[in-house]
Design a protein around this motif. Structure first.
Motif, PDB file in Angstrom:
ATOM      1  N   GLY A  38     -11.304   8.145  -3.639  1.00 42.99           N
ATOM      2  CA  GLY A  38     -10.731   7.884  -4.959  1.00 42.99           C
ATOM      3  C   GLY A  38      -9.252   7.557  -4.947  1.00 42.99           C
ATOM      4  N   VAL A  39      -8.694   7.198  -3.802  1.00 43.95           N
ATOM      5  CA  VAL A  39      -7.261   6.929  -3.729  1.00 43.95           C
ATOM      6  C   VAL A  39      -6.866   5.750  -4.631  1.00 43.95           C
ATOM      7  N   LEU A  40      -7.758   4.800  -4.807  1.00 48.05           N
ATOM      8  CA  LEU A  40      -7.426   3.643  -5.645  1.00 48.05           C
ATOM      9  C   LEU A  40      -7.506   3.960  -7.136  1.00 48.05           C
ATOM     10  N   GLU A  41      -7.898   5.169  -7.474  1.00 47.53           N
ATOM     11  CA  GLU A  41      -7.815   5.648  -8.853  1.00 47.53           C
ATOM     12  C   GLU A  41      -6.467   6.319  -9.109  1.00 47.53           C
ATOM     13  N   ARG A  42      -5.731   6.596  -8.033  1.00 47.78           N
ATOM     14  CA  ARG A  42      -4.430   7.251  -8.140  1.00 47.78           C
ATOM     15  C   ARG A  42      -3.272   6.342  -7.757  1.00 47.78           C
ATOM     16  N   ARG A  43      -3.524   5.346  -6.900  1.00 48.39           N
ATOM     17  CA  ARG A  43      -2.480   4.461  -6.388  1.00 48.39           C
ATOM     18  C   ARG A  43      -2.929   3.008  -6.513  1.00 48.39           C
ATOM     19  N   SER A  44      -1.948   2.131  -6.636  1.00 50.71           N
ATOM     20  CA  SER A  44      -2.252   0.698  -6.705  1.00 50.71           C
ATOM     21  C   SER A  44      -2.639   0.200  -5.318  1.00 50.71           C
ATOM     22  N   PRO A  45      -3.415  -0.876  -5.227  1.00 55.34           N
ATOM     23  CA  PRO A  45      -3.769  -1.426  -3.909  1.00 55.34           C
ATOM     24  C   PRO A  45      -2.534  -1.822  -3.099  1.00 55.34           C
ATOM     25  N   GLU A  46      -1.502  -2.336  -3.771  1.00 52.76           N
ATOM     26  CA  GLU A  46      -0.267  -2.717  -3.077  1.00 52.76           C
ATOM     27  C   GLU A  46       0.397  -1.487  -2.464  1.00 52.76           C
ATOM     28  N   TRP A  47       0.422  -0.388  -3.226  1.00 49.95           N
ATOM     29  CA  TRP A  47       1.034   0.851  -2.732  1.00 49.95           C
ATOM     30  C   TRP A  47       0.296   1.332  -1.487  1.00 49.95           C
ATOM     31  N   VAL A  48      -1.038   1.311  -1.535  1.00 51.48           N
ATOM     32  CA  VAL A  48      -1.836   1.779  -0.397  1.00 51.48           C
ATOM     33  C   VAL A  48      -1.561   0.926   0.839  1.00 51.48           C
ATOM     34  N   MET A  49      -1.560  -0.390   0.655  1.00 53.35           N
ATOM     35  CA  MET A  49      -1.312  -1.257   1.810  1.00 53.35           C
ATOM     36  C   MET A  49       0.104  -1.088   2.349  1.00 53.35           C
ATOM     37  N   ASN A  50       1.090  -0.949   1.459  1.00 50.61           N
ATOM     38  CA  ASN A  50       2.467  -0.734   1.925  1.00 50.61           C
ATOM     39  C   ASN A  50       2.592   0.591   2.671  1.00 50.61           C
ATOM     40  N   MET A  51       1.859   1.612   2.232  1.00 51.94           N
ATOM     41  CA  MET A  51       1.903   2.907   2.920  1.00 51.94           C
ATOM     42  C   MET A  51       1.263   2.789   4.300  1.00 51.94           C
ATOM     43  N   ILE A  52       0.191   2.010   4.402  1.00 53.21           N
ATOM     44  CA  ILE A  52      -0.462   1.811   5.700  1.00 53.21           C
ATOM     45  C   ILE A  52       0.452   1.013   6.636  1.00 53.21           C
ATOM     46  N   LEU A  53       1.066  -0.039   6.108  1.00 54.13           N
ATOM     47  CA  LEU A  53       1.863  -0.948   6.938  1.00 54.13           C
ATOM     48  C   LEU A  53       3.271  -0.444   7.238  1.00 54.13           C
ATOM     49  N   ASN A  54       3.845   0.309   6.307  1.00 56.78           N
ATOM     50  CA  ASN A  54       5.265   0.632   6.414  1.00 56.78           C
ATOM     51  C   ASN A  54       5.551   2.065   5.938  1.00 56.78           C
TER      52      ASN A  54
END
Length: 159
Positions: free
Chosen positions: A100-116
């Motif tokens: 359910g992470v995409l119910e709490r964070r935007s897809p951009e936020w998730v990808m930025n957290m993974i990448l950087n």
């Protein structure tokens, strides 16, 4: 003689069974009783923020309504090899549960957290709040490509 010996033995028995008084000497005293210190810690939940895109190369991403199963399968494999050391799908571990992470964070936020993750922890308020919540356990930069991060994101959509 037997009477005297009997009386002395009886007297010694009475003296030895009597209450022994301890003298308290001034100085160091140790108390070995266990006391439980009760501390109340106030936990603040990390806010849900779908408008925060995070800090990093991903500024906008459009997700199809249908999940790309090939990409999600590749993302699941990458997730299992890279992310499961700290994340479980449905339980808190070193890092948060990702169901359910995409119910709490935007897809951009998730990808930025993974990448950087390094820059996110330095500059993003949600990443900083998560860092505090998870006892300063820093997410390690896995040096993934944008394609890998995007496939992991697609897998997270299936959870």
């Amino acid at each position: 003689m037997k009477k005297i010996f009997s009386i002395l033995a009886l007297g010694a028995l009475i003296v030895s069974c009597g209450e022994k008084k301890e003298e308290k000497k001034p100085g160091f005293e140790m108390n070995r009783t266990k006391t439980e210190a009760k501390t109340t810690t106030e936990t603040q939940e990390v806010p849900v923020d779908l408008s925060n895109k995070g800090v990093g190369p991903i500024t906008s991403i459009t997700l199809d309504t249908d999940i790309n199963t090939d990409m999600a399968t590749a993302g699941e494999e990458k997730f299992k090899t890279v992310c499961t050391a700290c994340h479980m799908v449905d339980k808190r571990m070193i890092g948060p549960a990702l169901e359910g992470v995409l119910e709490r964070r935007s897809p951009e936020w998730v990808m930025n957290m993974i990448l950087n993750p390094d820059k996110m922890i330095k500059e993003d308020p949600i990443a900083q709040a998560l860092l505090k919540e998870y006892n300063n356990a820093i997410m390690i930069n896995q040096n993934l490509s944008e394609g890998d991060a995007r496939s992991i994101l697609e897998y997270l959509r299936t959870l």
